[in-house]
Design an enzyme around this catalytic site. Sequence first.
Site, PDB file in Angstrom:
ATOM      1  N   HIS A 197       0.850  -1.197   0.000  1.00  0.00           N
ATOM      2  CA  HIS A 197       0.000   0.000   0.000  1.00  0.00           C
ATOM      3  C   HIS A 197       0.884   1.246   0.000  1.00  0.00           C
ATOM      4  O   HIS A 197       1.877   1.294   0.718  1.00  0.00           O
ATOM      5  CB  HIS A 197      -0.899  -0.013   1.246  1.00  0.00           C
TER       6      HIS A 197
ATOM      7  N   CYS B  86      -3.752   2.975  -4.304  1.00  0.00           N
ATOM      8  CA  CYS B  86      -4.732   3.737  -3.531  1.00  0.00           C
ATOM      9  C   CYS B  86      -4.807   5.155  -4.075  1.00  0.00           C
ATOM     10  O   CYS B  86      -3.846   5.925  -3.945  1.00  0.00           O
ATOM     11  CB  CYS B  86      -4.348   3.751  -2.055  1.00  0.00           C
TER      12      CYS B  86
ATOM     13  N   HIS C 147      -7.713   0.585  -4.331  1.00  0.00           N
ATOM     14  CA  HIS C 147      -8.490   1.387  -3.400  1.00  0.00           C
ATOM     15  C   HIS C 147      -8.931   2.635  -4.154  1.00  0.00           C
ATOM     16  O   HIS C 147      -8.082   3.376  -4.667  1.00  0.00           O
ATOM     17  CB  HIS C 147      -7.640   1.804  -2.198  1.00  0.00           C
TER      18      HIS C 147
ATOM     19  N   ASP D 116     -12.604   3.101  -0.776  1.00  0.00           N
ATOM     20  CA  ASP D 116     -11.687   3.285   0.346  1.00  0.00           C
ATOM     21  C   ASP D 116     -12.079   4.526   1.134  1.00  0.00           C
ATOM     22  O   ASP D 116     -12.002   5.635   0.619  1.00  0.00           O
ATOM     23  CB  ASP D 116     -10.255   3.413  -0.170  1.00  0.00           C
ATOM     24  N   HIS D 117     -12.479   4.306   2.333  1.00  0.00           N
ATOM     25  CA  HIS D 117     -12.921   5.364   3.249  1.00  0.00           C
ATOM     26  C   HIS D 117     -14.201   6.012   2.731  1.00  0.00           C
ATOM     27  O   HIS D 117     -14.664   5.762   1.625  1.00  0.00           O
ATOM     28  CB  HIS D 117     -11.842   6.426   3.447  1.00  0.00           C
TER      29      HIS D 117
ATOM     30  N   TYR E 115     -14.849   4.479   7.985  1.00  0.00           N
ATOM     31  CA  TYR E 115     -15.347   3.163   7.588  1.00  0.00           C
ATOM     32  C   TYR E 115     -16.810   2.930   7.972  1.00  0.00           C
ATOM     33  O   TYR E 115     -17.163   1.875   8.484  1.00  0.00           O
ATOM     34  CB  TYR E 115     -14.458   2.071   8.175  1.00  0.00           C
TER      35      TYR E 115
END
Length: 368
Positions: A206, A244, A271, A316-317, A330
């Site tokens: 990541h 990401c 992501h 992602d998020h 999340y």
Amino acid sequence: MKMVFRWFGNGNDSVSLKHIKQIPGVEGIVWSLHDLPVGCEWPMEKILEVKQEINEHGFHIDVVESVNVHEDIKLGLPTRDEYIENYKRTIEKLASVGVKVICYNFMPVFDWTRTELFKEMSDGSTALFYENQMVENMDPSELVAKVANNPDFTMPGWEPERLSQLEKLFVAYRNITTEDLWNNLHYFLKEIIPVAERHDVKMAIHPDDPPWPIFGLPRIITSAANIRRLLHLIDSPSNCVTLCSGSLGAAANNNIVEMIKEFGERIPFAHIRNVKRFENGDFIETSHRTKDGSVDITGIVKAYHDINYTGYARPDHGRHIFDEECRPGYGLYDRALGIMYIWGLWDYLEKEKKQEESKLKSTILPNL
């Protein structure tokens, strides 16, 4: 593209598998064993317990995020070999139950860094926020107090046993240069990638979040050039990246669309996240809608579609909306909205592709 959703387990997540099941197109759960100390070998009985629970809801467990890397490995200490052996055995166990991708990171001390977990936005929602000036001027222990003070859920990458040694860790990293960190990553990869290859597992690092040094600590997975260097350290289909868009997108000079085009074959896990950047270096996480942030989510989804991406992707998020009480970043609702935005773009691109193929056939067939 295979849509997946991150879940932290019963008792450690406000979101249930039952609710995730109701989001269209989600095939798998991105999971981990968050209650285990970093560096230990994962017990098979715990792995099987989570697998059974996830499978019972009709999801696969193909992606694990994360098998975190012990600080001794990042520091290059003599004790690293013990932790690397644990890591190898964990890879073997995960492969035996069907895991295909393991996401990990190589960030010293801190996993991800934010200065505020619930920054209020103009619409009344809240989101993860990074204030550049605060990070430049604050003591790291102040940041720990802010982020770790979240009694309801454990914070991935902010494990208590690691943060309790914060002062010692900063002393240990005092003489670790960027090149030292690269060398220690190379040592780690030389050991684990052959194991991953034998078991057909993709090790997907990541990017650093944010993608620049903080508190004097080196960061190395920050740009296209550094991802290129990473992939050349061990030229193997098992040495990969989790791309990401939010982490890399916090830096204006990172072109995520071009990265997808260049590294597509080595991106088993994506992501997809939007952030709004500010000129002073601050950024805040926004909805997935392209115009709400600074990251070209539309272009990113199109780039994945253009390369016929068949890997795993997750929203992602997300913001905290509709008064949801949840783990920072999340919640259920905004990530579900993000999935539907991504699917909307993807479905349009699929329809457009089929129309082009139909036109091509109608042009060719009369001439046969």
